[in-house]
Design an enzyme around this catalytic site. Sequence first.
Site, PDB file in Angstrom:
ATOM      1  CD  GLU A   1       6.843  -9.007  -3.401  1.00 56.69           C
ATOM      2  OE1 GLU A   1       6.803  -9.408  -4.572  1.00 56.69           O
ATOM      3  OE2 GLU A   1       6.619  -7.837  -3.084  1.00 56.69           O
TER       4      GLU A   1
ATOM      5  CB  CYS B   1      10.499  -3.850   5.203  1.00 59.83           C
ATOM      6  SG  CYS B   1       8.739  -3.589   4.987  1.00 59.83           S
TER       7      CYS B   1
ATOM      8  CB  CYS C   1      -3.400  -6.626   3.413  1.00 58.70           C
ATOM      9  SG  CYS C   1      -3.776  -5.428   4.721  1.00 58.70           S
TER      10      CYS C   1
ATOM     11  CB  CYS D   1      -5.029   1.345   2.460  1.00 57.40           C
ATOM     12  SG  CYS D   1      -5.049   1.151   4.241  1.00 57.40           S
TER      13      CYS D   1
ATOM     14  CB  CYS E   1      -1.844   0.069   0.046  1.00 57.56           C
ATOM     15  SG  CYS E   1      -0.577  -1.137   0.486  1.00 57.56           S
TER      16      CYS E   1
ATOM     17  N   GLY F   1       0.518  -6.965   4.653  1.00 58.97           N
ATOM     18  CA  GLY F   1      -0.311  -7.368   5.782  1.00 58.97           C
ATOM     19  C   GLY F   1      -0.479  -6.279   6.826  1.00 58.97           C
ATOM     20  CD  GLU F   2      -2.826  -3.412  10.638  1.00 57.22           C
ATOM     21  OE1 GLU F   2      -2.514  -2.520   9.845  1.00 57.22           O
ATOM     22  OE2 GLU F   2      -2.480  -3.396  11.833  1.00 57.22           O
TER      23      GLU F   2
ATOM     24  CB  SER G   1       3.681   0.107  10.550  1.00 50.80           C
ATOM     25  OG  SER G   1       2.912   1.096   9.912  1.00 50.80           O
TER      26      SER G   1
ATOM     27  CB  CYS H   1       5.987   2.261   1.345  1.00 51.98           C
ATOM     28  SG  CYS H   1       7.390   2.725   2.322  1.00 51.98           S
TER      29      CYS H   1
HETATM   30  N1  SAH Z   1      -0.709  -2.415   7.421  1.00 56.83           N
HETATM   31  C1  SAH Z   1       0.286  -1.712   8.155  1.00 56.83           C
HETATM   32  C2  SAH Z   1       1.665  -2.108   7.718  1.00 56.83           C
HETATM   33  C3  SAH Z   1       2.029  -1.653   6.315  1.00 56.83           C
HETATM   34  S1  SAH Z   1       3.183  -0.412   6.485  1.00 56.83           S
HETATM   35  C4  SAH Z   1       0.037  -0.229   8.066  1.00 56.83           C
HETATM   36  O1  SAH Z   1      -0.871   0.157   7.354  1.00 56.83           O
HETATM   37  O2  SAH Z   1       0.677   0.533   8.770  1.00 56.83           O
HETATM   38  C5  SAH Z   1       3.360   0.202   4.928  1.00 56.83           C
HETATM   39  C6  SAH Z   1       3.260   1.710   4.901  1.00 56.83           C
HETATM   40  O3  SAH Z   1       3.350   2.153   3.538  1.00 56.83           O
HETATM   41  C7  SAH Z   1       1.935   2.196   5.406  1.00 56.83           C
HETATM   42  O4  SAH Z   1       2.067   3.409   6.075  1.00 56.83           O
HETATM   43  C8  SAH Z   1       1.189   2.375   4.123  1.00 56.83           C
HETATM   44  O5  SAH Z   1       0.101   3.208   4.270  1.00 56.83           O
HETATM   45  C9  SAH Z   1       2.240   2.951   3.226  1.00 56.83           C
HETATM   46  N2  SAH Z   1       1.942   2.815   1.812  1.00 56.83           N
HETATM   47  C10 SAH Z   1       1.069   2.002   1.222  1.00 56.83           C
HETATM   48  N3  SAH Z   1       1.064   2.157  -0.097  1.00 56.83           N
HETATM   49  C11 SAH Z   1       1.998   3.099  -0.360  1.00 56.83           C
HETATM   50  C12 SAH Z   1       2.489   3.672  -1.556  1.00 56.83           C
HETATM   51  N4  SAH Z   1       2.047   3.276  -2.736  1.00 56.83           N
HETATM   52  N5  SAH Z   1       3.461   4.599  -1.458  1.00 56.83           N
HETATM   53  C13 SAH Z   1       3.959   4.954  -0.250  1.00 56.83           C
HETATM   54  N6  SAH Z   1       3.535   4.429   0.913  1.00 56.83           N
HETATM   55  C14 SAH Z   1       2.572   3.519   0.854  1.00 56.83           C
END
Ligand code: SAH
Length: 338
Positions: A89, A102, A109, A113, A116, A156-157, A188, A330
């Site tokens: 997506e 984005c 991934c 976390c 997420c 993804g990371e 990020s 996010c």
């Molecule tokens: N893997 C990378 C890129 C993803 S960025 C990273 O971790 O930075 C997506 C951002 O949204 C990250 O900061 C992630 O921690 C945050 N995120 C993940 N789940 C979320 C949620 N449910 N609500 C708000 N932010 C979230």
Amino acid sequence: MNNIFGYTLEDLEEYFTSIGEKKYKAIQVYDWLYKKSIYNFDEFSNIKKDIITKLKNDFTTEFIKMEKVLEGTDVKKFLFRLLDGEKIEAVLMEHNYGLSVCVSSQVGCNMGCKFCESGRLKKVRNLETYEIVEQILLIQKYINKRINSVVLMGIGEPFDNYANIIKFIRIINNAHGLAIGSRHITVSTCGLVPKIYEFSDLDLQVNLAISLHGATDAVRNRIMPVNKVYSLDTLMGAIRDYIAKTNRRVTIEYVMLNMVNDKAEDAIALAELLKGMNIYVNLIPYNETKNIEFSKSSKERITNFYNILVSKKINVTIRREFGGAIKAACGQLRSESD
Ligand code: SAH
């Protein structure tokens, strides 16, 4: 056969040199692809027939498929199907300063976390460079407007697919390519320390954002398994090194999880950790997802946290909430649709 959208300008120049042609042909090809949006080699009218035949033998311009578009206010979510059937997506956001996309960098991934949604599906594979580039091309075509900024914050990371995302950045950043300014591109990472060091040494001027989400090892360990590999201390060392080498300001992302990392003492610890650094903190209101045990911090708790940071002279903003209604926010992107 190789998809041409995975080629940086330098790669294409090398290709032309390797077939005994002049390097500048690469710029002509880029011009057709990225400026004129012509993808049929036969229409490259300033390129000789025999070279076109070679191009046709050596490259494809096949596209991933835009399968579904969900439209919300100021935001659209795009579901793409890759040529092998996998799904990813991307999200388009309309800000008052322009259009931002984005993009995803992997199918699934592996960072795991806890809060997420994207990480609930283990990584199936990295995206190829062309699959990241085409997310942008297809969205531009769909809206018939130019994208101004790109964030690598989808599924993804990015630093777990390092080589491909760097090529992607070079392609969209190139003046002959999509010419998206480096200040308008943000990568990020959840904290893959060795890649942060590598990234510091690159000649790219793009922005770096760190998903920190905790100011102590105790908090980070609880919500981000990556911290068990690269502790907060090692991560902070890498960020300091990056700032020292590049002289650029780093964005610290901090998702506000009710009672997990949003207490006054967390704000104080965060301010202490970041004191004197060239950073700014972006507080992210948590988007709740149906499967997960975390809940969002109340407005009052976020404001309180924000005020503590301000009182300690930390630059801080609260991220505008986007796309919740269409699950485009996010942490809500997945590689399966619901
Ligand atoms: N893997 C990378 C890129 C993803 S960025 C990273 O971790 O930075 C997506 C951002 O949204 C990250 O900061 C992630 O921690 C945050 N995120 C993940 N789940 C979320 C949620 N449910 N609500 C708000 N932010 C979230």
